[in-house]
Design a protein around this motif. Structure first.
Motif, short mmCIF file in Angstrom:
data_model
loop_
_atom_site.label_atom_id
_atom_site.label_comp_id
_atom_site.label_asym_id
_atom_site.label_seq_id
_atom_site.Cartn_x
_atom_site.Cartn_y
_atom_site.Cartn_z
N ARG A 64 0.83 -1.20 0.00
CA ARG A 64 0.00 0.00 0.00
C ARG A 64 0.87 1.26 0.00
O ARG A 64 0.58 2.23 -0.68
CB ARG A 64 -0.92 0.01 1.22
CG ARG A 64 -1.95 1.11 1.16
CD ARG A 64 -2.96 1.05 2.28
NE ARG A 64 -3.14 -0.27 2.83
CZ ARG A 64 -3.18 -0.53 4.14
NH1 ARG A 64 -3.08 0.43 5.02
NH2 ARG A 64 -3.33 -1.77 4.58
N TYR A 65 1.99 1.22 0.75
CA TYR A 65 2.89 2.35 0.76
C TYR A 65 3.47 2.57 -0.62
O TYR A 65 3.55 3.71 -1.10
CB TYR A 65 4.02 2.13 1.77
CG TYR A 65 5.09 3.18 1.66
CD1 TYR A 65 4.89 4.45 2.17
CD2 TYR A 65 6.29 2.92 0.99
CE1 TYR A 65 5.86 5.43 2.04
CE2 TYR A 65 7.25 3.89 0.87
CZ TYR A 65 7.04 5.14 1.40
OH TYR A 65 7.99 6.11 1.26
N TYR A 66 3.89 1.51 -1.27
CA TYR A 66 4.46 1.64 -2.62
C TYR A 66 3.45 2.25 -3.59
O TYR A 66 3.81 3.05 -4.45
CB TYR A 66 4.93 0.29 -3.15
CG TYR A 66 6.18 -0.23 -2.47
CD1 TYR A 66 7.13 0.62 -1.90
CD2 TYR A 66 6.44 -1.60 -2.42
CE1 TYR A 66 8.25 0.12 -1.29
CE2 TYR A 66 7.57 -2.10 -1.80
CZ TYR A 66 8.48 -1.23 -1.24
OH TYR A 66 9.61 -1.72 -0.66
N GLU A 67 2.19 1.85 -3.47
CA GLU A 67 1.16 2.39 -4.34
C GLU A 67 0.95 3.89 -4.10
O GLU A 67 0.77 4.66 -5.04
CB GLU A 67 -0.16 1.65 -4.13
CG GLU A 67 -0.17 0.24 -4.71
CD GLU A 67 -0.04 0.26 -6.22
OE1 GLU A 67 -0.65 1.11 -6.89
OE2 GLU A 67 0.70 -0.62 -6.73
N THR A 68 0.98 4.31 -2.86
CA THR A 68 0.75 5.73 -2.56
C THR A 68 1.98 6.58 -2.82
O THR A 68 1.86 7.79 -2.97
CB THR A 68 0.30 5.91 -1.10
OG1 THR A 68 1.32 5.40 -0.23
CG2 THR A 68 -1.00 5.20 -0.83
N ALA A 69 3.16 5.98 -2.88
CA ALA A 69 4.39 6.73 -3.05
C ALA A 69 4.77 6.92 -4.52
O ALA A 69 5.75 7.61 -4.82
CB ALA A 69 5.54 6.06 -2.30
N LYS A 70 4.00 6.31 -5.43
CA LYS A 70 4.31 6.46 -6.85
C LYS A 70 4.17 7.92 -7.27
O LYS A 70 3.27 8.62 -6.85
CB LYS A 70 3.36 5.61 -7.70
CG LYS A 70 3.69 4.14 -7.65
CD LYS A 70 2.76 3.38 -8.57
CE LYS A 70 3.06 1.91 -8.52
NZ LYS A 70 2.14 1.12 -9.36
N VAL A 71 5.10 8.34 -8.11
CA VAL A 71 5.08 9.73 -8.57
C VAL A 71 4.32 9.87 -9.85
O VAL A 71 4.27 9.13 -10.70
CB VAL A 71 6.53 10.26 -8.76
CG1 VAL A 71 6.52 11.68 -9.26
CG2 VAL A 71 7.28 10.16 -7.47
#
Length: 71
Positions: A64-71
């Motif tokens: 979930r963090y990776y999904e929200t951290a995408k630029v």
């Protein structure tokens, strides 16, 4: 100057308010000091043992963090 019944009632109301607040405070302390019986852990509440190899684990909150951290 005469004091009326209305003037005499105000201190009584304040005393009642303070007395009520004091009783509520004592009751809260009494409840807080009561012992709490330990509850038995259910099998669902027990966490699984960590992998003995340790290291990085890809979990749902990491994804979930990776999904929200995408630029």
């Amino acid at each position: 100057m005469k004091s009326s019944a209305f003037d005499q009632a105000k201190p009584l109301k304040r005393r009642g308010l303070l007395l009520g607040a004091g009783v509520a405070g004592v009751a809260a302390l009494a409840v807080k000091s009561l012992p709490v019986a330990p509850t038995e852990a259910t099998p669902a509440a027990v966490k699984p043992a960590a992998d003995s190899a340790g290291g990085y684990q890809l979990t749902q909150h990491v994804l979930r963090y990776y999904e929200t951290a995408k630029v």
